[in-house]
Design an enzyme around this catalytic site. Structure first.
Site, PDB file in Angstrom:
ATOM      1  CB  CYS B   5      18.362 -17.284  -2.037  1.00  0.00           C
ATOM      2  SG  CYS B   5      18.898 -16.409  -3.514  1.00  0.00           S
ATOM      3  NE  ARG B  52      29.270 -23.828 -11.065  1.00  0.00           N
ATOM      4  CZ  ARG B  52      29.845 -24.308 -12.150  1.00  0.00           C
ATOM      5  NH1 ARG B  52      30.033 -23.530 -13.202  1.00  0.00           N
ATOM      6  NH2 ARG B  52      30.227 -25.567 -12.213  1.00  0.00           N
ATOM      7  CG  LEU B  53      33.455 -22.057  -4.539  1.00  0.00           C
ATOM      8  CD1 LEU B  53      34.250 -20.756  -4.693  1.00  0.00           C
ATOM      9  CD2 LEU B  53      33.592 -22.569  -3.108  1.00  0.00           C
ATOM     10  CB  ALA B  54      33.074 -22.884 -10.768  1.00  0.00           C
ATOM     11  N   GLY B  78      26.360 -27.782  -2.772  1.00  0.00           N
ATOM     12  CA  GLY B  78      26.933 -28.994  -2.193  1.00  0.00           C
ATOM     13  C   GLY B  78      27.636 -29.870  -3.194  1.00  0.00           C
ATOM     14  CD  GLU B  79      31.053 -30.510  -4.653  1.00  0.00           C
ATOM     15  OE1 GLU B  79      30.799 -31.232  -5.638  1.00  0.00           O
ATOM     16  OE2 GLU B  79      31.498 -29.353  -4.744  1.00  0.00           O
TER      17      GLU B  79
END
Lengths: 81, 665
Positions: B5, B52-54, B78-79
């Site tokens: 954001c 964060r989703l690590a 993303g990735e």
């Protein structure tokens, strides 16, 4: 009339139809007419032609050999316009 | 996978410097997307937030992250699956890296290649780049729209976020439905980007980036699906093409399994798509594969026997969840809250429950089969397109209409009904010149849905949604095959707006789970778009090259089973004897009047019909009408009331990049 081009112009054989591939089309149905129609869909896509109702049947499209005969007729100019 | 954001001051005339308190509130609204940590960057003009989703380089990689001289800052969700290869290229050009994160590759790629970076990325992303020197914000979304990215304007500020609920934390942002967005939703099942269901809220379209400067915004399309012209002289060999699909899909799946520092699981639906990706891993690697499946108590929707067949074959460590109608009704308000869009089907609800199972099993990442139907031509609408094209070539034919019976087995079993139905539905508007020859019958049949809308939300021109969409088709698309046009339409509507969003990203991220989609790999997509239409669907055999290419890995029973679109019980879920209280609350006369979206008398008639048989035996249209009413009514209440209840929770572990110090929450 067996065939017409989509544009209505002169008929030319654009590509060879691979009848071994055609033989794999329409194998999911037992209905002879529906099988013929599915093969007609494939033939028209590949050859860019419009088949007349006269040949949309199992007799003309039921086997690759029958289709080959039909196309040979077309190629020799006997059935087209 | 994460939440992003930010706030950028775009008006020099008002006091619009970003407020950290506002950023924190936005980050709090995105906590479910990134429960492993959070961070923010702020300067005089911009603020970037991140939850964060690590998954990659879990020990490092806090965001926002910057380049060597702290000029470029990124907040990213993303990735980038080819980050290893890109990192090597950038190192060769002198860039220095501090982490193993793909995030860091993005900032250096931007320095080196600018916007061309996006063409080099193979992955799924929503990226926010703040260039301090240029005072520009760049927002970018991946090609297919896997990751969401919304934006709005409020009081001289530009606000963006992964989810709309984060934007709604700003009190200045309007929370009204957009009539055009609703009209598009009832036509295509989702709004078409840049529109959303909400007035004043936009989304970055897939394959695009937005450059936001002082008083300027420029939207640039860097990619759009492209399809070739018919080239019958070079149709090529079926087996070679099937092998080409196979090679690319194996590589795409490998990338998505290997490029992770946490374990990766796989969804297994029982259909061919997820069977292929699971089989690639299960058969071609020695990993201990964990699979997750959805079962239904209602056997009409259950695919358990096919799932079990593959589980037994692959020997996976398998978990499943069985979903009942009651389960769907109970979670539906939460599903709508996370989805943020009106729904026409309940199908996202079981996906929400499935991702919860994944989360509860300790998994953060799953590979799924989404995208296969769009990229390799699997949908019924594509087969319908072929039949309609065949019929349209000679509408006066006495036999061509019978080809409709090839589409659905019930037609062949109903000789009295089939001709009337085919003429009435598939035979309408048969024109070879119509770019929407494929979709026209479906779009035209949505009038029953739209007739429910109250006057302020009705669009004057019934075909407005279709007209607006078709006007955006790329130059030269008139020369594409009918299938190519149909694929473009699906990739521009249902895929990004519903499959990847309402049923994908939102349902996964609601439980902090990242989805990975091998069928949306850039190399596979590029290859597939150039394949001849007559081979992608051979006759009327959909996804033929996929089935052909994986004949050795996927059992015949699955490869040749009749296609079963993923569906869940709809109206029947909500009108059983033990239906939850919220159903009555949101459909009460007062609630309908208060929201003002629907015509009360129409909703009343619909509810009477639905209650008569406890939601069973309804037509397809009535099922969709009911779910549309329930979801929109829920949304109407949620967007007006939920944020008034108080600020979202403050994120933990905030890192303040102004002072280069870690601050506690």
């Amino acid at each position: 009339m067996l065939f017409a081009t989509k544009s209505g112009g002169a008929i030319m054989m654009p590509v060879q139809l691979d009848t071994s591939v055609l033989a794999q089309v329409g194998t999911e149905t037992d209905d002879p007419l529906l099988r013929a129609l599915e093969r007609a869909i494939y033939i028209e896509e590949v050859l860019d032609i419009v088949l007349s109702d006269e040949v949309l049947n199992d007799h003309a499209l039921g086997t690759p050999d029958a289709v080959a005969t039909l196309l040979a007729t077309w190629a020799s100019g006997q059935g087209g316009r | 996978m994460c939440g992003i954001c930010g706030i950028v001051a775009v008006s020099p005339k008002v006091e619009s410097s970003p407020r950290v308190e506002q950023l924190w509130a936005m980050m709090g609204a995105l906590r479910h997307r990134g429960p492993d940590g959070s961070g923010y960057f702020v300067d005089d003009h911009a603020a970037l937030g991140h939850t964060r989703l690590a998954i990659v380089d879990t020990a490092n990689g806090e965001q926002p992250m910057c380049n060597e001289d702290a000029r470029i800052w990124v907040s990213y969700n993303g990735e980038i699956f080819n980050h290893v290869e890109l990192r090597a290229q950038l190192r060769d050009r002198g860039h220095e890296f501090r982490t193993q994160c793909d995030t860091e590759v993005i900032v250096h790629a931007w320095e080196e290649w600018g916007p061309d970076s996006f063409n080099r990325f193979n992955g799924q992303w929503a990226i926010a780049l703040w260039d301090r020197a240029a005072e520009n914000l760049i927002l970018c979304r991946d090609r297919y729209g896997v990751r969401p990215l919304y934006y709005t304007h409020a009081a001289g500020r530009f606000l963006f976020a992964s989810e709309i609920k984060a934007l709604f934390t700003a009190p200045e942002v309007s929370r009204e439905f957009d009539p055009v967005g609703l009209d598009q939703t009832l036509t295509f099942w989702s709004p078409v980007a840049p529109r959303t269901p909400y007035a004043g809220v936009s989304q970055v379209p897939p394959g695009s980036f937005l450059v936001v400067g002082q008083g300027s915004e420029e939207l640039v399309r860097y990619w759009t699906p492209e399809f070739g012209e018919p080239d019958r002289s070079a149709a090529g060999d079926l087996d070679e093409q099937a092998e080409g699909v196979r090679e690319r899909l194996i590589e795409a799946t490998r990338l998505r399994f290997e490029r992770s520092d946490v374990p990766v699981g796989a969804y297994l639906s029982g259909g061919i798509d997820s069977s292929v990706t699971a089989s690639i891993i299960g058969s071609l690697t020695d990993v201990d594969l964990h699979t997750f499946s959805l079962r239904f108590t209602d056997k009409e929707f259950d695919e358990g026997s096919y799932q079990r067949r593959l589980v037994d074959r692959l020997g996976t460590n398998h978990r499943e969840i069985e979903v009942s109608e009651r389960d769907i009704a109970e979670v539906f308000p939460e599903v709508v809250w996370h989805g943020e869009h009106p729904l026409l089907r309940t199908a996202p609800a079981p996906m929400f429950l499935l991702s919860r199972l994944v989360h509860d099993c300790g998994y953060k990442v799953v590979v799924t089969g989404e995208g296969a139907d769009e990229v390799l031509a699997g949908y019924d609408v594509f087969r319908e397109a072929k039949v309609r094209e065949f019929w349209a070539r000679n509408p006066d034919s006495a036999v061509r209409s019978r080809a409709v019976e090839l589409l659905y087995p019930w037609m062949a079993r109903s000789p009295n009904l089939a001709p009337a139905f085919s003429a009435g539905f598939f035979g309408r508007n048969l024109s070879l010149n119509d770019p929407a020859l494929s979709h026209r019958p479906r779009w035209d049949s949505t009038a029953g849905l739209k007739s429910m809308l109250a006057e302020p939300y009705r669009v004057a021109t019934p075909s407005a949604a279709a007209d607006e969409l078709l006007a955006t088709m790329p130059a030269g698309s008139d020369r594409w095959t009918t299938l190519g046009k149909a694929q473009w339409l699906e990739m521009s509507t249902l895929l990004p707006g519903y499959i990847l969003a309402s049923q994908g990203d939102r349902m996964l991220m609601a439980n902090s789970v990242e989805g990975r989609f091998p069928f949306l790999d850039v190399e596979l997509g590029r290859y597939a778009s150039e394949l001849p239409s007559q081979h992608k669907i051979l006759g009327l055999d959909e996804k033929h090259l996929l089935k052909r290419g994986f004949a050795d890995l996927v059992p015949d029973e699955i490869r040749h089973r009749p296609k079963q679109p993923y569906r869940a019980p709809d109206a029947a879920s909500f009108f059983a004897a033990d239906s939850p209280d919220w159903v009555g609350d949101v459909t009460s006369a007062d609630a309908i009047e208060q929201s003002g979206v629907f015509r009360p008398e129409i909703v009343d008639r619909l509810l009477t019909k639905v209650r008569r048989n406890q939601g069973r035996g309804l037509s397809n249209t009535d099922n969709m009408r009911l779910v549309a009413v329930l979801s929109t009514q829920l949304l109407s209440g949620q967007i007006q009331q939920r944020y008034d209840a108080g600020a979202p929770p403050v994120p933990c572990g905030v890192f303040d990049f102004r002072t280069r110090s870690r601050r506690p929450s």
